[in-house]
Design a protein around this motif. Structure first.
Motif, mmCIF file in Angstrom:
data_model
loop_
_atom_site.group_PDB
_atom_site.id
_atom_site.type_symbol
_atom_site.label_atom_id
_atom_site.label_comp_id
_atom_site.label_asym_id
_atom_site.label_seq_id
_atom_site.Cartn_x
_atom_site.Cartn_y
_atom_site.Cartn_z
ATOM 1 N N MET A 1 52.953 52.960 29.072
ATOM 2 C CA MET A 1 51.989 52.235 28.258
ATOM 3 C C MET A 1 51.227 51.208 29.086
ATOM 4 S SD MET A 1 52.870 50.210 24.780
ATOM 5 C CE MET A 1 51.942 48.740 24.428
ATOM 6 N N ARG A 2 51.500 51.159 30.409
ATOM 7 C CA ARG A 2 50.934 50.091 31.230
ATOM 8 C C ARG A 2 49.420 50.202 31.357
ATOM 9 N NH1 ARG A 2 48.766 46.635 33.203
ATOM 10 N NH2 ARG A 2 49.180 45.444 35.073
ATOM 11 N N ARG A 3 48.887 51.422 31.547
ATOM 12 C CA ARG A 3 47.452 51.538 31.753
ATOM 13 C C ARG A 3 46.887 52.803 31.106
ATOM 14 N NH1 ARG A 3 47.797 47.218 32.624
ATOM 15 N NH2 ARG A 3 47.277 45.958 34.424
ATOM 16 N N PRO A 4 45.673 52.733 30.579
ATOM 17 C CA PRO A 4 45.001 53.915 30.081
ATOM 18 C C PRO A 4 44.372 54.672 31.242
ATOM 19 C CG PRO A 4 43.595 52.029 29.805
ATOM 20 C CD PRO A 4 44.897 51.527 30.346
ATOM 21 N N LEU A 5 43.903 55.846 30.940
ATOM 22 C CA LEU A 5 43.136 56.641 31.898
ATOM 23 C C LEU A 5 43.895 56.882 33.201
ATOM 24 C CD1 LEU A 5 39.673 54.898 31.416
ATOM 25 C CD2 LEU A 5 40.622 56.820 30.158
ATOM 26 N N VAL A 6 45.207 57.069 33.090
ATOM 27 C CA VAL A 6 46.025 57.225 34.292
ATOM 28 C C VAL A 6 45.624 58.462 35.085
ATOM 29 C CG1 VAL A 6 48.355 57.639 35.131
ATOM 30 C CG2 VAL A 6 47.964 55.986 33.297
ATOM 31 N N LEU A 7 45.433 59.596 34.407
ATOM 32 C CA LEU A 7 45.080 60.829 35.106
ATOM 33 C C LEU A 7 43.742 60.692 35.808
ATOM 34 C CD1 LEU A 7 46.219 63.535 32.529
ATOM 35 C CD2 LEU A 7 47.351 62.829 34.642
ATOM 36 N N ALA A 8 42.797 60.046 35.124
ATOM 37 C CA ALA A 8 41.480 59.851 35.728
ATOM 38 C C ALA A 8 41.591 58.973 36.966
ATOM 39 C CB ALA A 8 40.524 59.216 34.719
ATOM 40 N N ALA B 1 48.114 55.432 20.524
ATOM 41 C CA ALA B 1 48.046 56.605 21.404
ATOM 42 C C ALA B 1 47.072 56.391 22.557
ATOM 43 C CB ALA B 1 47.629 57.835 20.592
ATOM 44 N N ASP B 2 46.024 55.616 22.298
ATOM 45 C CA ASP B 2 45.030 55.327 23.340
ATOM 46 C C ASP B 2 45.483 54.231 24.303
ATOM 47 O OD1 ASP B 2 43.299 57.247 22.435
ATOM 48 O OD2 ASP B 2 42.066 55.873 21.256
ATOM 49 N N LYS B 3 46.678 53.677 24.063
ATOM 50 C CA LYS B 3 47.289 52.670 24.936
ATOM 51 C C LYS B 3 46.628 51.300 24.832
ATOM 52 C CE LYS B 3 49.924 55.947 26.517
ATOM 53 N NZ LYS B 3 51.301 56.086 25.992
ATOM 54 N N ALA B 4 46.108 50.947 23.658
ATOM 55 C CA ALA B 4 45.601 49.589 23.460
ATOM 56 C C ALA B 4 46.779 48.620 23.527
ATOM 57 C CB ALA B 4 44.902 49.476 22.113
ATOM 58 N N PRO C 1 36.421 54.781 44.462
ATOM 59 C CA PRO C 1 37.042 53.505 44.080
ATOM 60 C C PRO C 1 37.530 53.550 42.644
ATOM 61 C CG PRO C 1 34.644 53.306 44.113
ATOM 62 C CD PRO C 1 34.985 54.646 44.718
ATOM 63 N N VAL C 2 38.683 52.952 42.386
ATOM 64 C CA VAL C 2 39.266 52.959 41.057
ATOM 65 C C VAL C 2 39.116 51.579 40.423
ATOM 66 C CG1 VAL C 2 41.379 53.254 39.713
ATOM 67 C CG2 VAL C 2 40.952 54.701 41.712
ATOM 68 N N GLN C 3 38.524 51.525 39.227
ATOM 69 C CA GLN C 3 38.407 50.269 38.491
ATOM 70 C C GLN C 3 39.390 50.306 37.334
ATOM 71 O OE1 GLN C 3 36.369 47.295 38.819
ATOM 72 N NE2 GLN C 3 37.982 46.792 37.372
ATOM 73 N N ALA C 4 40.464 49.530 37.447
ATOM 74 C CA ALA C 4 41.461 49.509 36.391
ATOM 75 C C ALA C 4 40.880 48.851 35.151
ATOM 76 C CB ALA C 4 42.701 48.763 36.854
ATOM 77 N N GLU C 5 41.349 49.271 33.999
ATOM 78 C CA GLU C 5 40.880 48.713 32.741
ATOM 79 C C GLU C 5 42.071 48.387 31.847
ATOM 80 O OE1 GLU C 5 36.671 50.588 31.375
ATOM 81 O OE2 GLU C 5 38.401 51.935 31.304
ATOM 82 N N ILE C 6 41.871 47.388 31.025
ATOM 83 C CA ILE C 6 42.835 47.058 29.982
ATOM 84 C C ILE C 6 42.151 47.360 28.662
ATOM 85 C CG2 ILE C 6 44.148 45.221 28.868
ATOM 86 C CD1 ILE C 6 44.155 43.783 31.604
ATOM 87 N N GLY D 1 42.834 39.992 36.853
ATOM 88 C CA GLY D 1 42.006 40.682 37.831
ATOM 89 C C GLY D 1 41.457 42.009 37.367
ATOM 90 N N GLU D 2 41.627 42.317 36.090
ATOM 91 C CA GLU D 2 41.150 43.599 35.570
ATOM 92 C C GLU D 2 40.172 43.378 34.418
ATOM 93 O OE1 GLU D 2 44.394 46.222 34.696
ATOM 94 O OE2 GLU D 2 45.535 45.537 36.431
ATOM 95 N N GLN D 3 39.296 44.339 34.228
ATOM 96 C CA GLN D 3 38.313 44.274 33.162
ATOM 97 C C GLN D 3 38.898 44.826 31.860
ATOM 98 O OE1 GLN D 3 34.494 43.334 33.724
ATOM 99 N NE2 GLN D 3 36.018 42.112 34.814
ATOM 100 N N ILE D 4 38.333 44.370 30.758
ATOM 101 C CA ILE D 4 38.774 44.797 29.425
ATOM 102 C C ILE D 4 37.756 45.788 28.858
ATOM 103 C CG2 ILE D 4 39.325 44.028 27.088
ATOM 104 C CD1 ILE D 4 39.791 41.222 28.278
ATOM 105 N N ARG D 5 38.258 46.792 28.197
ATOM 106 C CA ARG D 5 37.368 47.706 27.456
ATOM 107 C C ARG D 5 37.795 47.729 25.995
ATOM 108 N NH1 ARG D 5 36.997 53.368 26.541
ATOM 109 N NH2 ARG D 5 38.654 53.876 28.026
#
Length: 364
Positions: free
Chosen positions: A1-8, A87-90, A18-23, A61-65
């Motif tokens: 549940m730590r991060r969304p879009l893990v596969l991407a 399910a979307d990991k909010a 470059p990978v931009q992590a999102e919360i 250090g991460e952006q929010i979506r």
């Protein structure tokens, strides 16, 4: 549940991009249907808060979506929306608007360990369930009903009073709390009954109250029906005093009721648009031709509180965040707030307002 879009993220990393992590955080409310106006307020408040937080560097250090979920102010759809957000990991849900949506959804968030901060759900049950992850940045209906019951007893104790509700969790709960306090004061209402929400016309009901000699009509329900009832009364030249609760604090009530809105009384929390802390945010909304009335700034404030708690905790771990939310005070557009052990505000603050000249203002 730590991060969304893990596969991407893995794929991007593999390909050398470059990978931009999102919360991910969610905002949930009635984005469609008769309360869509209010859902838009919650959405705009959350969007503005996320934009400002991201502009300041995000959190950790991460952006929010932001993800938007429509619950239609319906219990079943709220559960479905909550399941989708989980399910979307909010990691946070700002919502829901209606108590009848927030309460069943809260069970989903509690099981998943997702922090829920409601901007506007006022029914006491939400925080009486004992879930550690549930909070609200608004006051409760037991305090609102206490205020309303006292006001009715003080000003119309010798008149015929009707108390109505729409049989929703919010409307019925508020009406019952108001009735309870009115009766404690030694005043009995003449009529206590439910009405059918969603109708286009309430002239028959209003005619019945006029025949019964009702002088004051207290409504536990939403602004759409309240506005139609006020219009029906004015069309009959029936000078009944209409009094309602916090959902009446929206421009939509004035648009539906028109000139008949004049003189309608209601309780609402202290209007955060008047806070010095909110001046810059209010100006930004108005520059976008959007008036941040009703619960807009509460949605914004919910995001602020969470972001500050994450920074203080230094973690997205829900247990650490909930502990932090209960431990500290937070400076927001709503002013300085803190939570008790239940997740409620330590200070309950209901204020009387009146519709006057096409807008609602504090009652003098």
């Amino acid at each position: 549940m730590r991060r969304p879009l893990v596969l991407a993220a893995i794929l991007a990393s593999t390909l050398g991009f470059p990978v931009q992590a999102e919360i991910l955080i969610g905002v949930a409310g009635p984005m469609t249907g008769k309360l869509a106006w209010t859902g838009t307020q919650l959405k705009r408040g959350a969007e503005m808060a996320v934009a400002r937080i991201n502009a300041a560097g995000g959190v950790l250090g991460e952006q929010i979506r932001l993800i938007v979920a429509d619950d239609f102010c319906d219990a079943q759809q709220a559960v479905a929306a909550a399941q989708k957000l989980v399910a979307d990991k909010a990691v946070l849900v700002i919502g829901h608007y209606c108590s009848g949506a927030s309460i069943p959804a809260s069970k989903i968030y509690a099981k998943a360990g997702v922090v829920q901060i409601s901007p506007s759900s006022t029914n006491p049950t939400l925080t009486e369930q004992g879930y550690a992850n549930v909070f609200r940045v608004c006051s409760r209906d037991d305090a609102q009903g206490l205020q309303a019951g006292n006001y009715l007893a003080d000003h119309w104790g010798d008149k015929k009073i009707a108390i109505l509700h729409d049989d929703t969790t919010y409307g019925k709960g508020l009406a019952e709390e108001t009735r309870k306090q009115l009766n404690k004061r030694g005043v009995n209402e003449t009529i206590y009954q439910s009405y059918e929400p969603g109708k286009d016309d309430y002239s028959a009901e209003i005619a019945g109250f006029q025949t019964a000699g009702i002088a004051v009509l207290y409504l536990g329900g939403y602004h759409t029906e309240a506005a139609l009832m006020v219009r029906a009364a004015r069309e009959r030249a029936y000078p009944v005093q209409v009094i309602s609760g916090d959902d009446t604090a929206t421009e939509a009530f004035g648009l539906i009721a028109g000139p008949a809105a004049e003189g309608t009384l209601f309780t609402f929390v202290a209007d955060p648009r008047r806070n010095a802390e909110a001046a810059d945010v209010v100006a930004r909304f108005r520059a976008e031709n959007f008036e941040p009335d009703s619960w807009t700034l509460h949605s914004y404030g919910a995001a602020e509180v969470w972001a500050q708690a994450v920074r203080k905790a230094g973690s997205l771990d829900p247990q650490k965040i909930t502990e932090t939310l209960r431990k500290y005070q937070f400076d927001t557009v709503l002013g300085r707030i803190d939570f008790d052990e239940k997740g409620d505000l330590t200070v309950q603050n209901w204020v009387w307002y009146v519709w006057k000249g096409g807008e609602y203002v504090p009652l003098e």
